[in-house]
Design a protein around this motif. Structure first.
Motif: not given
Ligand SMILES: Cc1cc2nc3c(=O)[nH]c(=O)nc-3n(C[C@H](O)[C@H](O)[C@H](O)COP(=O)(O)O)c2cc1C
Ligand code: SF4
Ligand code: SF4
Ligand code: SF4
Ligand code: FES
Lengths: 327, 445
Positions: B84, B64, B55, B208-209, B81, B212
């Motif tokens: 996107e 995590k 993400g 999680n994204n 999450n 991921t």
């Molecule tokens: C402003 C902002 C926007 C974000 N947008 C997304 C997003 O659209 N999709 C995403 O997966 N993570 C996004 N993130 C990161 C998430 O906060 C989070 O770290 C993530 O979903 C964790 O998933 P992962 O560990 O699988 O990467 C964003 C973070 C910030 C600060």
């Protein structure tokens, strides 16, 4: 737990925040606050004026925290070392925050009802720059009445969210909150709804600026022409412990009693605040204790000056250009 | 050809249906996990795989998961999450649109590992049609018994729901996402507590994204160790890259982590070089918030080594000469691109998307946009560059959530590497045409 703030060590119970610990030590090391309010849950963390540097996380894990933290929302750890006024990055960052807060603010204190008891005015005086580098039009709003007693002037709002927490936590029917996003966000009642609730008037006391004001503050008078007197009454809704703002024998305004940090000691009800405006409604206890931070205090600006001189000395020692010497 | 584990079947007709997906080996990870593994074993495989969050932040996924609090009698949640919204990133959409069952399969297998009886897929509002595709796939999965009570006759039951967001970038920040999912205003929470301890409705939650979660499928199927053999160092496995900008073949590519940036840009397997025979000027390698790098620094590190598509190599040199892999939004710009204009576009976005909770981001993002607009209007002075630098430095690291940094970094990087362009515009009072923004604004209003 032992924590050291600006070189002064203090022992505090678990769960204490850095800000609370600093306040226990005293006003010299306590960071300024604009959004935190001890009696409102989840307040704090927003304005970022209270940021400090943690140079040692704890005895167990001495690494410094990478970013400055909001002291009002960060709990101390045993052996933590914190720098506030002695850290030049903190002072510089805080100056930045003050500039951000003032940037969309009218700064027309001479015509503002809050002048003299405004936390933003104090903050700008103590920590800010004399001028702002913002050259664009500032956001402006019409004044609106939210109910019989309260006026909202969003132009002066600094988005501290304290009033929203009051509405959430003290009143039973929240009708006002935040609308829109970013710098277009505003405090508003939904479709000009009216705030009608026994404790809604407390939004006025928590507002650090002149955005929420008391419409019943008759004969508009500068605070420094009024005399604060602590008084009580037999109230069925609240403790009845209030502060009257008198001019001669007239009660111009009723507010909660504020402590050293400018926070209400006990919230009061709307009847006490807006409807008991006769001396006969009250049993007076005598003149209110005046805290250093109040403009009524004779030495208010001298005290601030003292503090400023002290900070400037520290900055000089750190090889830091003092704020009034900047372009 | 590099190996593909996520979108290798994207051109199979009707792969979005359960029938075709299953015929191509779909849902094998659910069978394997539920029938032959303990939940902790699945987590162990994910740990061994070295998978890092796709993400943006690249946090190790297995770690995590192991932080998830597991108090008795309290439900746990998995939240996907799919918000996107980072400009330049569109890989999750591709995956969900083409192979929705890959995500759902990952959700089930991951939820089994975490002991989550309920999971949510939070999809950004503008992806409403993607939400329909995912919902249709979920309905198919329920009908076939992959979701619901006692999956495959085991005592694992699971429900998965889709929630469509209102169209705010900030709702991609994990705690803002949780607030939004709870039906509140999408404001980031002040941490701690972290979602692993108190997330959705105060219960332990993993966010999680999309990518991921989808990557858990091949990890369980092939085993974590096999997965970890792909890639370089701590950047294991494959990664979806959204490639856009002035390249011959924009699109979503699945790469093995570790190929060179040069290869990615110029080889025919991927971007196919810069279009119209132009020269490359700069690259934003990981979505709009990561630092932009000029050609010489994106192709080679400051030490002169070839830059690789890995977390480590892209960030080699820190922010002074490096950048980040981020979410994999790879934007290439040719020699005719105005860096200042591009930066204005990004800053305008962050200003528009700031939630407004904390002062530096709420006020600073708008201020930066206004100053950048002066450059485009031809009314900026040289001193405005220093002012911009100062403002970004006063936002960075002083905010509640990383959107503040996301807004500050692009400004800092553009000034760091392309200061001369700002100065030139300020000196010549050069006007940059942005009339199409005014048209856009009219459409919006
Ligand atoms: C402003 C902002 C926007 C974000 N947008 C997304 C997003 O659209 N999709 C995403 O997966 N993570 C996004 N993130 C990161 C998430 O906060 C989070 O770290 C993530 O979903 C964790 O998933 P992962 O560990 O699988 O990467 C964003 C973070 C910030 C600060
Ligand atoms: S709110 Fe405070 S700083 Fe603002 S105009 Fe009124 S007195 Fe001055
Ligand atoms: S109206 Fe006052 S209390 Fe409410 S958010 Fe604005 S400044 Fe804070
Ligand atoms: S950094 Fe920006 S988006 Fe994040 S909480 Fe603060 S104002 Fe909101
Ligand atoms: S008082 Fe701590 S952030 Fe506002």
């Amino acid at each position: 737990m032992k924590v050291t703030i600006d070189g002064i060590e203090i022992d505090v119970p678990k769960g204490t925040t850095i800000l609370q610990a600093a306040r226990m030590i005293g006003a010299e090391v306590a960071p300024p606050t604009m959004c935190y309010y001890s009696s409102l849950k989840t307040s704090g963390g927003y304005c970022r004026t209270c940021i400090v540097k943690v140079t040692q996380g704890s005895t167990a894990n001495p690494t410094p925290m990478p970013k400055p933290v909001a002291s009002c929302r960060t709990e101390v750890m045993d052996g933590m070392v914190v720098e506030n006024t002695i850290n030049k990055d903190v002072l510089e960052a805080r100056k930045g925050v003050v500039e951000f807060l003032l940037m969309n603010h009218p700064l027309d204190c001479p015509v503002c009802d809050q002048a003299g008891e405004c936390h933003l005015q104090d903050l700008g005086y103590e920590h800010g720059a004399a001028t702002t580098r913002y050259e664009f039009p500032r956001r402006e709003f019409e004044k609106i009445d939210i109910g019989k007693y309260v006026q909202l002037h969003m132009t002066r709002c600094i988005m501290c969210f304290r009033c929203v927490k009051v509405a959430e936590q003290l009143t039973d029917n929240r009708v006002h909150g935040v609308m829109h996003r970013g710098d277009a966000a505003e405090i508003s009642t939904y479709i000009e709804n009216v705030i009608e609730n026994d404790f809604s008037g407390n939004v006025i006391d928590v507002c650090p600026v002149g955005a929420l004001t008391d419409k019943t503050f008759r004969f508009k008078s500068r605070v420094w022409f009024t005399k604060p007197v602590d008084a009580t009454c037999d109230c069925k809704k609240c403790s009845g412990k209030v502060r009257l703002w008198m001019k001669g024998e007239e009660v111009l305004r009723v507010t909660a009693r504020k402590d050293q940090w400018g926070e209400a000691e006990e919230f009061i009800c709307n009847t006490c605040r807006f409807e008991r405006k006769n001396t006969s409604d009250w049993k007076t206890e005598g003149p209110s204790p005046i805290h250093k931070s109040s403009v009524i205090s004779q030495n208010h600006y001298e005290n601030l000056n003292e503090l400023k001189v002290k900070i400037m000395k520290q900055q000089k020692a750190l090889g830091f250009t003092p704020f009034d010497k900047r372009p | 050809m590099g190996r593909k584990l996520l979108i290798h079947n994207d051109h199979v007709p009707n792969i979005h249906t359960l029938e075709v997906y299953r015929a191509h080996g779909g849902y094998a990870s659910v069978e394997k996990a539920l029938k032959t593994m303990q939940p902790d074993q699945v987590t162990d495989e994910v740990k061994k795989s070295g998978l890092r969050g796709r993400g943006g932040a690249g946090f190790p996924t297995g770690m995590k998961w192991s932080f998830l609090a597991k108090p008795e009698g309290v439900p746990r949640y998995l939240v996907c999450n799919a918000d996107e919204s980072e400009p330049g990133t569109f890989k999750d959409r591709y995956l969900m649109e083409k192979i929705p069952h890959a995500l759902i399969e990952g959700m089930i297998t991951s939820s089994f590992a975490l002991g989550a009886k309920t999971s949510y897929i939070y999809i950004r509002g503008e992806y409403f049609y993607v939400a329909r595709i995912v919902e249709a796939a979920i309905a198919e999965a329920y009908a076939a018994g992959w979701l619901g009570k006692n999956i495959l006759g085991t005592d694992f039951s699971h429900d998965c729901y889709v929630q469509v967001g209102g169209g705010a970038y900030i709702c991609g920040e994990e705690t803002a996402l949780l607030e939004s999912l709870e039906g509140k205003r999408g404001n980031p929470r002040i941490k701690p507590p972290f979602p692993a301890v108190a997330g959705l409705w105060g219960c332990p939650t993993v966010v999680n994204n999309v990518e991921t979660i989808a990557a858990v499928v091949p990890i369980v199927n092939m085993g974590g160790e096999e997965y970890a053999k792909i890639g370089v160092g701590k950047s294991t496995g494959t990664k979806l890259i959204s490639a856009s900008g002035h390249i011959n073949k924009p699109g979503v590519y699945e790469i093995e982590l570790g190929i060179t940036v040069e290869d990615f840009i110029y080889s025919d397997e991927y971007c196919g070089g810069i279009r119209n025979g132009k020269k490359l000027k700069a690259v934003v390698a990981g979505g709009s918030s990561v630092p932009i790098l000029p050609t010489e620094l994106i192709l080679k590190t400051a030490k002169g080594e070839p830059r690789l598509m890995t977390y480590e190599s892209l960030s080699d040199g820190g922010f002074s000469t490096g950048t980040m892999l981020g979410s994999g939004g790879f934007i290439a710009m040719d020699e005719d691109t105005s860096i200042v204009k591009n930066l204005f576009t990004f800053s305008r976005f962050y200003h528009h998307e700031s939630c407004g909770q904390c002062s530096p981001c709420r006020e600073g993002t708008g201020w930066m946009e206004k100053i950048l607009k002066k450059f485009l209007d031809g009314t900026a002075n040289e001193s405005d560059v220093d002012l911009l630098w100062d403002i970004q430095s006063k936002i960075e690291g002083k905010t509640i959530c990383p959107l503040g940094e996301a807004a500050a970094w692009p400004v800092a990087a553009a000034i760091r590497h392309f200061k001369h362009e700002f100065i030139e515009i300020a000196q010549k009072k050069k006007f940059v045409d942005i009339s199409h923004y005014d048209r856009l604004n009219k459409i919006r209003a």
